[in-house]
Design a protein around this motif. Structure first.
Motif, PDB file in Angstrom:
ATOM      1  N   ALA A   1      34.472  44.745  32.938  1.00  0.00           N
ATOM      2  CA  ALA A   1      35.826  45.107  32.526  1.00  0.00           C
ATOM      3  C   ALA A   1      35.750  45.963  31.266  1.00  0.00           C
ATOM      4  O   ALA A   1      36.393  47.007  31.161  1.00  0.00           O
ATOM      5  N   GLY A   2      34.954  45.532  30.304  1.00  0.00           N
ATOM      6  CA  GLY A   2      34.803  46.264  29.056  1.00  0.00           C
ATOM      7  C   GLY A   2      33.857  45.524  28.126  1.00  0.00           C
ATOM      8  O   GLY A   2      33.329  44.464  28.470  1.00  0.00           O
ATOM      9  N   ALA A   3      33.637  46.095  26.950  1.00  0.00           N
ATOM     10  CA  ALA A   3      32.729  45.484  25.977  1.00  0.00           C
ATOM     11  C   ALA A   3      33.229  45.763  24.570  1.00  0.00           C
ATOM     12  O   ALA A   3      33.876  46.789  24.320  1.00  0.00           O
ATOM     13  N   PHE A   4      32.947  44.842  23.670  1.00  0.00           N
ATOM     14  CA  PHE A   4      33.332  45.002  22.270  1.00  0.00           C
ATOM     15  C   PHE A   4      32.159  44.535  21.422  1.00  0.00           C
ATOM     16  O   PHE A   4      31.676  43.415  21.573  1.00  0.00           O
TER      17      PHE A   4
ATOM     18  N   PHE B   1      33.800  40.537  30.720  1.00  0.00           N
ATOM     19  CA  PHE B   1      33.979  41.236  29.452  1.00  0.00           C
ATOM     20  C   PHE B   1      32.856  40.789  28.515  1.00  0.00           C
ATOM     21  O   PHE B   1      32.600  39.593  28.359  1.00  0.00           O
ATOM     22  N   VAL B   2      32.189  41.748  27.891  1.00  0.00           N
ATOM     23  CA  VAL B   2      31.040  41.489  27.019  1.00  0.00           C
ATOM     24  C   VAL B   2      31.478  41.576  25.559  1.00  0.00           C
ATOM     25  O   VAL B   2      32.109  42.554  25.150  1.00  0.00           O
TER      26      VAL B   2
ATOM     27  N   ASN C   1      42.800  45.047  36.468  1.00  0.00           N
ATOM     28  CA  ASN C   1      43.657  44.242  37.322  1.00  0.00           C
ATOM     29  C   ASN C   1      45.129  44.634  37.194  1.00  0.00           C
ATOM     30  O   ASN C   1      45.735  44.430  36.147  1.00  0.00           O
ATOM     31  N   PRO C   2      45.733  45.189  38.236  1.00  0.00           N
ATOM     32  CA  PRO C   2      47.118  45.671  38.182  1.00  0.00           C
ATOM     33  C   PRO C   2      48.141  44.572  37.887  1.00  0.00           C
ATOM     34  O   PRO C   2      49.133  44.819  37.211  1.00  0.00           O
ATOM     35  N   ASP C   3      47.911  43.360  38.390  1.00  0.00           N
ATOM     36  CA  ASP C   3      48.855  42.276  38.150  1.00  0.00           C
ATOM     37  C   ASP C   3      48.872  41.881  36.677  1.00  0.00           C
ATOM     38  O   ASP C   3      49.934  41.672  36.085  1.00  0.00           O
ATOM     39  N   PHE C   4      47.681  41.800  36.083  1.00  0.00           N
ATOM     40  CA  PHE C   4      47.605  41.525  34.651  1.00  0.00           C
ATOM     41  C   PHE C   4      48.261  42.654  33.862  1.00  0.00           C
ATOM     42  O   PHE C   4      48.968  42.421  32.886  1.00  0.00           O
TER      43      PHE C   4
ATOM     44  N   LEU D   1      39.844  43.225  18.665  1.00  0.00           N
ATOM     45  CA  LEU D   1      39.109  42.667  19.797  1.00  0.00           C
ATOM     46  C   LEU D   1      40.079  42.281  20.918  1.00  0.00           C
ATOM     47  O   LEU D   1      39.870  42.621  22.084  1.00  0.00           O
ATOM     48  N   ALA D   2      41.165  41.572  20.566  1.00  0.00           N
ATOM     49  CA  ALA D   2      42.146  41.148  21.567  1.00  0.00           C
ATOM     50  C   ALA D   2      42.799  42.348  22.246  1.00  0.00           C
ATOM     51  O   ALA D   2      42.983  42.367  23.468  1.00  0.00           O
ATOM     52  N   ALA D   3      43.150  43.361  21.455  1.00  0.00           N
ATOM     53  CA  ALA D   3      43.774  44.564  22.020  1.00  0.00           C
ATOM     54  C   ALA D   3      42.809  45.284  22.962  1.00  0.00           C
ATOM     55  O   ALA D   3      43.199  45.774  24.033  1.00  0.00           O
ATOM     56  N   HIS D   4      41.553  45.356  22.566  1.00  0.00           N
ATOM     57  CA  HIS D   4      40.523  46.003  23.379  1.00  0.00           C
ATOM     58  C   HIS D   4      40.368  45.265  24.708  1.00  0.00           C
ATOM     59  O   HIS D   4      40.306  45.885  25.779  1.00  0.00           O
ATOM     60  N   MET D   5      40.306  43.945  24.639  1.00  0.00           N
ATOM     61  CA  MET D   5      40.178  43.143  25.855  1.00  0.00           C
ATOM     62  C   MET D   5      41.387  43.345  26.765  1.00  0.00           C
ATOM     63  O   MET D   5      41.241  43.524  27.976  1.00  0.00           O
ATOM     64  N   ALA D   6      42.583  43.310  26.172  1.00  0.00           N
ATOM     65  CA  ALA D   6      43.804  43.465  26.966  1.00  0.00           C
ATOM     66  C   ALA D   6      43.824  44.823  27.670  1.00  0.00           C
ATOM     67  O   ALA D   6      44.174  44.925  28.856  1.00  0.00           O
ATOM     68  N   PHE D   7      43.451  45.870  26.949  1.00  0.00           N
ATOM     69  CA  PHE D   7      43.458  47.223  27.522  1.00  0.00           C
ATOM     70  C   PHE D   7      42.535  47.310  28.734  1.00  0.00           C
ATOM     71  O   PHE D   7      42.917  47.810  29.799  1.00  0.00           O
ATOM     72  N   TYR D   8      41.309  46.814  28.576  1.00  0.00           N
ATOM     73  CA  TYR D   8      40.345  46.961  29.662  1.00  0.00           C
ATOM     74  C   TYR D   8      40.586  45.992  30.811  1.00  0.00           C
ATOM     75  O   TYR D   8      40.327  46.327  31.970  1.00  0.00           O
TER      76      TYR D   8
END
Length: 198
Positions: free
Chosen positions: A58-61, A136-137, A89-92, A77-84
């Protein structure tokens, strides 16, 4: 910087097998820990690259003490995770947009509330039926500000979001270990090269 070819084969194989496991009852958090300089960041970079090639990332930080503020910021970190995760996932993504529309995030200063708005709430409302998880890493969690609170939220996320797996690398610090609490996780001591499942 990734691992040199032919090194860390065992631990990388364990992580790849964990990432591919689709059993919803299997641990959703893999914690790689060890002393400073033992190669955690190289493993994390290699994991991210392998999972990207497999279409599972999904992504990495990568947190960094002494780096730019955004490299240590829990909100970042939270914003980065949410973006990726929204890209994965379209529903998320739909639930995240709904949460953002209801909340002026620019005035949300505390991490717990920010995390809940951009990750906790959208994840709890997402109706995800896919059997394939995304990973997510996060590298250097110990170098992130307020890392104990971040670890608590990550543990909650791993316990409740069936389609998300988290790979976390850090030093073995008591606040992080305590915050992971009773969550069933895979732990791997990179310095001792020893794996346990809690």
């Amino acid at each position: 910087v990734e691992c040199i070819s032919g090194t860390r084969v065992s631990v990388l194989g364990d992580i790849e097998a964990w990432a591919q496991e689709n059993d919803p009852l299997s641990p959703h958090l893999f914690w790689l820990y060890g002393v400073a300089g033992c190669g955690k960041s190289a493993v994390a970079a290699s994991v991210a690259q392998v999972l990207k090639e497999q279409g599972r990332l999904a992504g990495a930080f990568f947190c960094k003490r002494g780096g730019k503020d955004e490299q240590r910021s829990p909100q970042r970190l939270a914003a980065h995770m949410a973006f990726y995760l929204a890209r994965a996932n379209p529903d998320f993504q739909s639930e995240l947009l709904n949460s953002i529309k209801r909340t002026n995030l620019s005035v949300v200063n505390d991490f717990d509330s920010y995390f809940d708005y951009v990750l906790g709430e959208p994840l709890s409302k997402s109706n995800v039926t896919t059997g394939r998880s995304t990973v997510f890493v996060i590298d250097g969690l110990d170098e992130c500000e307020n890392n104990r609170a971040v670890a608590v939220k990550l543990a909650s996320m791993a316990a409740n979001a069936s389609w998300v797996k988290l790979f976390v690398a850090s030093r073995d610090e008591t606040p992080i270990r305590v915050s992971l609490g009773d969550l069933r996780i895979i732990e791997h001591d990179l310095f001792e090269d020893k794996r346990t499942t809690e």
